[in-house]
Write a protein that holds these residues in place. Sequence first.
Motif, mmCIF file in Angstrom:
data_model
loop_
_atom_site.group_PDB
_atom_site.id
_atom_site.type_symbol
_atom_site.label_atom_id
_atom_site.label_comp_id
_atom_site.label_asym_id
_atom_site.label_seq_id
_atom_site.Cartn_x
_atom_site.Cartn_y
_atom_site.Cartn_z
ATOM 1 N N ALA A 190 0.815 -1.212 0.000
ATOM 2 C CA ALA A 190 0.000 0.000 0.000
ATOM 3 C C ALA A 190 0.850 1.264 0.000
ATOM 4 O O ALA A 190 0.369 2.338 -0.373
ATOM 5 C CB ALA A 190 -0.935 0.001 1.207
ATOM 6 N N PHE A 191 2.112 1.139 0.409
ATOM 7 C CA PHE A 191 3.049 2.259 0.377
ATOM 8 C C PHE A 191 3.791 2.347 -0.963
ATOM 9 O O PHE A 191 4.666 3.171 -1.134
ATOM 10 C CB PHE A 191 4.081 2.123 1.499
ATOM 11 C CG PHE A 191 3.585 2.544 2.846
ATOM 12 C CD1 PHE A 191 3.777 3.842 3.298
ATOM 13 C CD2 PHE A 191 2.950 1.647 3.689
ATOM 14 C CE1 PHE A 191 3.331 4.241 4.550
ATOM 15 C CE2 PHE A 191 2.504 2.026 4.941
ATOM 16 C CZ PHE A 191 2.688 3.336 5.371
ATOM 17 N N ASP A 192 3.458 1.469 -1.883
ATOM 18 C CA ASP A 192 4.134 1.404 -3.189
ATOM 19 C C ASP A 192 5.600 1.016 -3.058
ATOM 20 O O ASP A 192 6.446 1.449 -3.851
ATOM 21 C CB ASP A 192 4.007 2.735 -3.951
ATOM 22 C CG ASP A 192 2.579 3.012 -4.380
ATOM 23 O OD1 ASP A 192 1.850 2.047 -4.660
ATOM 24 O OD2 ASP A 192 2.193 4.193 -4.426
ATOM 25 N N ALA A 193 5.890 0.189 -2.074
ATOM 26 C CA ALA A 193 7.240 -0.362 -1.948
ATOM 27 C C ALA A 193 7.332 -1.662 -2.745
ATOM 28 O O ALA A 193 6.331 -2.361 -2.946
ATOM 29 C CB ALA A 193 7.570 -0.628 -0.484
ATOM 30 N N THR A 194 8.535 -1.981 -3.199
ATOM 31 C CA THR A 194 8.807 -3.271 -3.823
ATOM 32 C C THR A 194 9.273 -4.237 -2.743
ATOM 33 O O THR A 194 10.190 -3.914 -1.973
ATOM 34 C CB THR A 194 9.896 -3.135 -4.902
ATOM 35 O OG1 THR A 194 9.423 -2.269 -5.926
ATOM 36 C CG2 THR A 194 10.242 -4.491 -5.502
#
Length: 345
Positions: A190-194
């Motif tokens: 949801a934080f747009d982390a990979t």
Amino acid sequence: MPRTQVLVAGDHFVTDALIREALNAELGADALSATTLTLPWPYTPYGRVAEVDEASGDEDSLIAALAGAQVAVTQMAPFTERVLAASDALKLIVCCRGGPVNINVQAATERGIAVCTTPGRNAVAAAEHTVALLLSALRGIPQRHASVQAGEWRSDLYALTECGSELAGSTVGLVGYGAIGRRVARILAAFDATVLVHDPYLPADAEVTSTPLAELLSRSAVVSLHARLSEETRGMIGAAEIAAMPRGATLVNTARGGLVDYPAVVEALGSGQLGAAAFDVYETEPVDPASPLLTAPHTALTPHLAGATVQTAQRAARLAATAVGAYLRGETPPALANPDALAVR
């Protein structure tokens, strides 16, 4: 039908009241005859009692409370060989935690006493706490908080060399992908982390693949540990592994202290190889007041309470009651630590 005699040995987290309420909801108030024993944890730290660890209370009080009990539900009571030998009626122990470290499982098995646990009870809490620590470390929140409390208003913290980092666009490596690791991965998405995962025991149908540890370390701006502690994993993150991480990376550990070489962490924080670190668990607990970790820069530290939420305690009681209900109905209860005990039954 005679009532089943149950000992509810709660404490000040998973309380007697929570356990009794869950048992009544599962089985009905008329099915059980319950006695209670309130253990002093967490107001008194847990410790080793005879041959079991992380226990609260004493053997004599537990033996007295178990008189006639067929079922016991607890989180911390010390079910030692001596206690089990003195409890002839006992057939089931439900431990309201992920592992029954306070129970001599071998001795219970030999006596036909089933032992169940409540895995996953704190997965939500631990995952949320992990991400809270991770963000605190990335943005230096403990240090900024202390600065404001001290009456400072440091505009110099806007300098590029002082700024924190964002999760969005970052690569986060998760070492271990059990109930907690999976939930952390969902939050990070949801934080747009990979998200990369290293877990050699992933099931074949897992939604992710396991990345070799060396590759995960070299690619991850943040590494978060969620592995179980075993002889295989003890000390798995040491000086060499930290050196393999990108310079300025962040290390998070909310799993077990024995996974990490903490002196190596302190050295890496001092040199800048680690940009930040966040820990809820430590090799020795409580932490030695003289430990250099307590004065190391860029840390976010909490005292082994990632799982401490109201909902964790409620969930543990409900899971325990489910196990009691299954056993009393003649079913194989969930999270049974010693299936061989049922053969003795």
